[in-house]
Design a protein around this motif. Sequence first.
Motif, mmCIF file in Angstrom:
data_model
loop_
_atom_site.group_PDB
_atom_site.id
_atom_site.type_symbol
_atom_site.label_atom_id
_atom_site.label_comp_id
_atom_site.label_asym_id
_atom_site.label_seq_id
_atom_site.Cartn_x
_atom_site.Cartn_y
_atom_site.Cartn_z
ATOM 1 N N ASN A 15 48.677 82.437 19.367
ATOM 2 C CA ASN A 15 47.797 82.630 20.511
ATOM 3 C C ASN A 15 46.595 81.705 20.386
ATOM 4 O OD1 ASN A 15 45.797 84.028 18.792
ATOM 5 N ND2 ASN A 15 47.293 85.697 18.791
ATOM 6 N N ALA A 29 47.954 79.878 25.918
ATOM 7 C CA ALA A 29 47.070 80.577 26.865
ATOM 8 C C ALA A 29 47.132 79.858 28.197
ATOM 9 C CB ALA A 29 45.635 80.636 26.358
ATOM 10 N N SER A 74 40.911 85.356 25.668
ATOM 11 C CA SER A 74 41.082 84.834 24.308
ATOM 12 C C SER A 74 39.808 84.237 23.738
ATOM 13 C CB SER A 74 42.196 83.784 24.313
ATOM 14 O OG SER A 74 43.370 84.282 24.920
#
Length: 337
Positions: free
Chosen positions: A152, A236, A255
């Motif tokens: 991520n 993302a 994020s």
Amino acid sequence: MQRRQLPAALFALSMATQGARTALAQPSSPSSAASPAAAPVSRAVRLINGFSAGGAVDTLSRTVAERLGAVLGQPVVVDNRPGASGMIAADAVARAAPDGLTVGVLDVGALAVNPVLQKRLAYDAGKDFAYIGLVARIPLLLVAHPSVPAANLRELTALLRANPGTYAYATAGIGNPLHLAMEAYRQASGVDVVHVPYKGATPAVQDVLGGRVPLMFIDVNTSAQHLRAGTLKPIAIATRERNPALPDVPTFAESGFPAFEATPWIGLLAPAALTADARARMAGALAQVMAQSDTRNRITALGFVPLQDGPDAFAKLASEDRVAYARLVRDRGITLD
């Protein structure tokens, strides 16, 4: 994290232009809603498209052209003029007769990036066009080769900070929206990654698929097949909200980058000397087209986000983005040399 002011169309960090990019909003000025029925309908309208035939943006342009013709009551014929980052098409629109029979589909590159990066430009993006309305924005996604040990954006940012200058990212060329999106991320995060520019998106994507370059920003439409095949890993999505096509992919805001957005835009415009009545007629017709559910569904299926912002909002967005891009280019030391 301290917010920085970056281009509204791509990065929208602390900029007050959200209304200019609100999907499916009502047109921003009364002239945008004017009825198209009163104008003559005998001759075809030429729609100059700054993109190559067969691509997603070309399909978008033809979708709009077909429906625009139905509303106007006259044919709208697409004239592809790709090349030179949209400058060929932009110059053709700027030089066309302002008779209401020539419009153009151009993007943020032609109208906000080129004026900043190009030392010589045949057109003035602020003076040579009558802005008609925004059509769509293009969601961008940060992806990695599956070998990158990050699942991520938080993990990737930590990895890049711990290994400055070790990782590289591919782009479709210097000054391309994919390049500027990564530069905005670099500025916001402080990471040090190496830029590898290519002559177009296709070879850039191929090298990321092959693992020769591990990172890049890519549009949702292009990435779809590779994400399904597992040959690219989504990190993302750079939109304010999650994309319906990728519901499990978090946004940059989720994020750790609360105001980050990378969504280049596309709009319809005409020569600057177009009469107010002709501009209102075309803007009204475009507003009707963009209000149609089948048009919005078709645009969404192509991987874009449909917009319905009128002449004033479009012109304001392009002007503010030119200022903001100039700041980003200056801060990051970006040149075409």
